[in-house]
Scaffold this active site. Structure first.
Site, mmCIF file in Angstrom:
data_model
loop_
_atom_site.group_PDB
_atom_site.id
_atom_site.type_symbol
_atom_site.label_atom_id
_atom_site.label_comp_id
_atom_site.label_asym_id
_atom_site.label_seq_id
_atom_site.Cartn_x
_atom_site.Cartn_y
_atom_site.Cartn_z
ATOM 1 N N ASP A 97 0.993 -1.298 0.264
ATOM 2 C CA ASP A 97 -0.100 -0.109 -0.086
ATOM 3 C C ASP A 97 0.839 1.247 0.062
ATOM 4 O O ASP A 97 1.802 1.252 0.570
ATOM 5 C CB ASP A 97 -0.685 0.093 1.191
HETATM 6 N N1 URA Z 1 -1.110 -5.854 3.775
HETATM 7 C C1 URA Z 1 -1.658 -4.658 3.879
HETATM 8 O O1 URA Z 1 -2.821 -4.259 4.133
HETATM 9 N N2 URA Z 1 -0.922 -3.753 3.287
HETATM 10 C C2 URA Z 1 0.075 -4.113 2.602
HETATM 11 O O2 URA Z 1 0.900 -3.063 2.071
HETATM 12 C C3 URA Z 1 0.525 -5.150 2.634
HETATM 13 C C4 URA Z 1 0.008 -6.263 3.206
#
Ligand code: URA
Length: 222
Positions: A97
């Site tokens: 993310d």
């Molecule tokens: N899980 C998440 O919620 N975000 C990420 O960036 C990676 C794994």
């Protein structure tokens, strides 16, 4: 040269003509000569990763793994531009993310992306998680149970290893990578993830890298 992102096939003729290219130390004379990529130098430097590119990147906060300009700064804006002109082009192995930091593998090897993102191969991904509010010991057995069902999913999450490190700190190891999985697992228990850092992907870490920097890795032999 064109498949490694240096220039187009058309431009390569000009590069050869201008003497920028050598083959095994001697000036190249034709741009369509069949040679070993490892013998080619451009401007005195060997061609970068001619057999395929694999790198570990320390993803900083605030950049996205997509190439959609509307989503803001992309990890590809922080990596050498030449990598995006490779054929095949580079991509990340899975995604993090925008607000997640840590280990992100980058490669032009489609089979590696497939192998390392498929839950069948059980590649462990380790996340350091900070939560707003209190973590409860019951979460450990819930996450390990293989019964946690996230909204909109067809199957429950595979068993995950949760280690409680403090009232708001935990380490979570997953072998799958569903969309926003870590945040959604905690959200399902009314817990908000405020910081998320991936500290390990398989055997790879980015502990030695400053955020926004990368290093090459050898391609796996099998
Ligand atoms: N899980 C998440 O919620 N975000 C990420 O960036 C990676 C794994």
């Amino acid at each position: 040269m064109s498949s490694c992102g240096y220039c187009s096939r058309g431009e390569s003729r000009g590069w050869v003509k201008r003497g920028r290219v050598t083959i095994a130390g001697k000036p190249a004379t034709r741009s369509d000569e069949k040679v070993f990529a490892s013998d080619v130098c451009v401007d005195g430097e060997p061609i970068e990763q001619p057999e395929g590119l694999l790198a570990v990147f320390h993803k900083p906060m605030g950049c996205v793994c997509s190439r959609d300009e509307r989503e803001g700064t992309s990890v590809y804006d922080l990596l050498p531009e030449r990598w995006s002109h490779r054929n095949p082009p580079v991509s990340s192995v899975g995604r993090l993310d925008k607000e997640t930091t840590g280990v992100l593998l980058i490669t032009d090897q489609g089979d590696l992306v497939h192998r390392w993102t498929s839950p069948r191969h059980k590649i462990p991904k380790v996340y350091e998680v900070t939560i707003a509010g209190g973590l409860k010991p019951e979460l450990v057995s819930l996450f390990a149970s293989g019964t946690l069902w996230l909204e909109g999913e067809n199957d429950p999450c595979l068993p995950a290893k949760l280690e409680l490190l403090g009232p708001e700190q935990a380490r979570l190891e997953l072998i799958e990578g569903r969309f926003h999985q870590v945040r959604r697992m905690f959200a399902s228990q009314n817990l908000l993830v405020t910081q998320l850092h991936r500290s390990r992907f398989g055997d790879f870490t980015a502990d030695d890298l400053a955020p926004g920097t990368w290093r090459f890795l050898p391609l796996p032999t099998e």
